[in-house]
Every structure is written in C-alpha cells, then in structure tokens.
Scaffold this active site. Structure first.
Site, PDB file in Angstrom:
ATOM      1  N   GLU A 128       0.873  -1.153   0.015  1.00 42.54           N
ATOM      2  CA  GLU A 128       0.191   0.023   0.099  1.00 42.54           C
ATOM      3  C   GLU A 128       0.962   1.429  -0.178  1.00 42.54           C
ATOM      4  O   GLU A 128       0.338   2.270   0.118  1.00 42.54           O
ATOM      5  CB  GLU A 128      -0.952   0.054   1.419  1.00 42.54           C
ATOM      6  CG  GLU A 128      -1.571  -1.133   1.399  1.00 42.54           C
ATOM      7  CD  GLU A 128      -2.886  -1.301   0.122  1.00 42.54           C
ATOM      8  OE1 GLU A 128      -3.198  -0.098  -0.174  1.00 42.54           O
ATOM      9  OE2 GLU A 128      -2.954  -2.286  -0.237  1.00 42.54           O
ATOM     10  N   HIS A 129       2.189   1.038   0.110  1.00 38.34           N
ATOM     11  CA  HIS A 129       3.134   2.065   0.138  1.00 38.34           C
ATOM     12  C   HIS A 129       4.276   2.038  -0.667  1.00 38.34           C
ATOM     13  O   HIS A 129       5.110   1.691  -0.374  1.00 38.34           O
ATOM     14  CB  HIS A 129       3.464   2.365   1.781  1.00 38.34           C
ATOM     15  CG  HIS A 129       4.097   3.796   1.961  1.00 38.34           C
ATOM     16  ND1 HIS A 129       5.443   3.723   1.890  1.00 38.34           N
ATOM     17  CD2 HIS A 129       3.651   4.909   2.551  1.00 38.34           C
ATOM     18  CE1 HIS A 129       5.855   4.881   2.483  1.00 38.34           C
ATOM     19  NE2 HIS A 129       4.759   5.471   2.420  1.00 38.34           N
ATOM     20  N   PHE A 130       4.352   2.469  -2.322  1.00 44.02           N
ATOM     21  CA  PHE A 130       2.952   2.871  -2.919  1.00 44.02           C
ATOM     22  C   PHE A 130       2.316   1.699  -3.904  1.00 44.02           C
ATOM     23  O   PHE A 130       3.152   1.293  -4.471  1.00 44.02           O
ATOM     24  CB  PHE A 130       3.340   4.147  -3.482  1.00 44.02           C
ATOM     25  CG  PHE A 130       3.851   5.234  -2.399  1.00 44.02           C
ATOM     26  CD1 PHE A 130       2.982   6.045  -1.904  1.00 44.02           C
ATOM     27  CD2 PHE A 130       5.443   5.441  -2.157  1.00 44.02           C
ATOM     28  CE1 PHE A 130       3.259   6.917  -0.844  1.00 44.02           C
ATOM     29  CE2 PHE A 130       5.640   6.256  -1.537  1.00 44.02           C
ATOM     30  CZ  PHE A 130       4.597   6.937  -0.793  1.00 44.02           C
TER      31      PHE A 130
END
Lengths: 134, 171
Positions: B33-35
């Site tokens: 999720e990052h990124f």
C-alpha cells in the site's frame, strides 16, 4: 570569562525556538512558557536538557538537578501540596528554591495549575544568571 | 499484541547504547500500500518513514527502559528531530543505533542514527538522524496515576530481548 546577560538571553531564545518551535520575535522577556509560547509538560524537560547543553563548556558542565529549575519534585509531596494547592510549607519552599520566578502574582488560592503560568522567558534567564554566579 | 518494528538487538552497551536491526521484506503487507501501482505507474514499495521512526523509538525506548531494569513505564514523549533522506526498499536492512544523551527521574533524551544495508553493495549507508525524548510516566508533573503493572514493556518487547540474548536484563 563571565557570560553577559545579552548572551544568556540569546542562548535561551535559541533553546526556546528549538524546543517549542516558537518564532524569535515571540520570545520576549515577559512571554510565559505555557500560555504565550505553547509549552506542554514534556517541553519543560526538553528545555532543561537543552539549557544544560547550551551552557555547558568543556571546562565546566552545566547540570540542572531535578526540581532546581521547575518544582516538579514537590508536586507529589503531601507536605507541600494538598488538594491541588501549595500548603504554607510548600509555598515557603517554593519561594526559597525558585528565586527566578516572580511569585507575587501567584493567585491567592495557590493552585498548582497556576504555577506553570508564572514561568516566563525572564525566569529562565534569571535562573541561568543566578546559577552561573554560584 | 504489539507491532514490533525491530527484529533483533545486535549491540547493547549498558547505560549508553543499543543497536537493533530490521529486515525489510516484500512479505510485509503494508509495503503493498506504500505505494501501489497507480495511473499507469508501477508499484513502488518503500518502507514508510513513519515506521522507521517507530523502529527507532522502540530501539531507544528499550535502551531507556534498561537503565532502570524495565521498572519504569517509558513512553515516547517528544520527537525533537527526525530526518530520513533515503528510501529503504524490500531486501534491504535497517540499523537503528540509539544512544542516551541525558537521563533524569522525569525522563530521558536520546539521539539516534538510522542506516540501511544494501546486499548488492555490501555496505551500510547513513540515511537518517533522530532526537527522541521519553517520559517516565509515573514521574509526570501532573501527578496522574497509571496502572501498577508495566504495560509498556509487554511480552512483544520481552520476546525480542530474550531472543537477542538479553533476557537477563528483565530479571
């Protein structure tokens, strides 16, 4: 060589700018640490540590003992603080140990919450000046 | 359950210094999720800087706790400085090197260096610096009372200490 009052004020301003993120033009002698400059309780320890660093020299360390600058070690002593207020004995100790703080404007009820509001930029400078003379 | 952001402690110098390691793995979900891939750009997984600060806080917090044999409840009180200048990507390793700068009954000041290790170059590289202050909550100025048991140094912390050969510090 003795440090001048102007140098003390300059260094105290550096510390408060760094510790509190305050603008230098806000850091005036009468500014209170809590209400005017936004200091919270942990900031007092940060200020204490930074003052030690700022005024220490290789020849002479500048060490501030607990309760010397701020009276945090009195708060849990029932002889000095009762029901959130300083007792007569506590107020007498406060006057003796905190010559750098102007207690004349302390509220009549001596509520401990009011004490933090009495610490000004001038209080810190006075504390440093008194301690360096010892 | 407490999320640990250090894997092991590799150096402990009593009252002075503690060094911990964190291996960054693509198996860690948060990296996805990052990124994530977006707008035609490929995914770019990097270790969040905020979690590196947490890793350093855990490292420096253990060091601070060890000063009083983990009897004090040590909580992060203030991050005076946190500068991280480079990304850390999966496969790299992070080293948190924390030192005590000042200790007082009310709390402690620490300074830290963050480094990353790249297996391709075989070298450590400094990527950040921190200054973190911890408070001994039972010594707080407000006089507020906290539970008697030490909720800070939970089993997660104790397991890391034991696995690092430092279980005796909790005796």
């Amino acid at each position: 060589m003795a440090i001048s009052r102007a140098d003390i004020e300059e260094k105290v301003t550096d510390v408060l700018e760094n510790a509190l993120g305050a603008d230098r033009d806000e850091i005036i002698a009468t500014a209170t640490l809590t209400e005017d400059l936004g200091a919270e309780s942990i900031d007092f320890l940060d200020i204490q540590f930074q003052l030690e660093k700022k005024f220490s020299t290789p020849e002479k360390p500048f060490k501030i003992e607990q309760g010397e600058l701020f009276p945090e070690n009195m708060m849990s002593n029932p002889d000095y603080v009762k029901d959130g207020k300083f007792t007569d004995a506590g107020f007498a100790v406060l006057k003796e140990k905190m010559p750098h703080v102007d207690l004349s404007s302390f509220g009549g009820d001596r509520n401990v919450r009011g004490l933090a509001k009495l610490f000004t930029v001038k209080s810190l400078c006075d504390f440093i000046e008194i301690k360096l003379k010892k | 359950m407490r999320w640990m952001w250090i894997d092991t402690i590799v150096t402990y110098e009593p009252d002075r210094r503690l060094v911990a390691i964190k291996n960054v793995s693509l198996a860690e979900e948060h990296l996805h999720e990052h990124f994530p891939a977006k707008d035609g750009l490929p995914a770019q997984p990097v270790m969040p800087a905020s979690l590196m600060i947490e890793g350093m806080a855990q490292t420096a917090g253990i060091l601070t706790g060890s000063l009083r044999r983990f009897k004090e409840k040590v909580v992060l009180a203030k991050i005076q400085k946190a500068e991280i200048t480079q990304d850390v990507v999966p496969g790299q390793c992070i080293r948190y090197d924390a030192r005590i700068e000042r200790i007082d009954p009310m709390g402690a000041g620490t300074v830290g260096t963050i480094e990353r290790f790249d297996h391709r170059t075989g070298q450590w590289e400094k990527i950040g610096e921190t200054e973190i202050m911890f408070s001994h909550v039972d010594q707080n100025m407000s006089g507020q009372a906290f539970p008697e048991h030490n909720f800070v140094f939970s089993d997660s912390f104790r397991n890391v200490l034991r696995a690092s050969g430092l279980g005796h510090l909790m005796d």
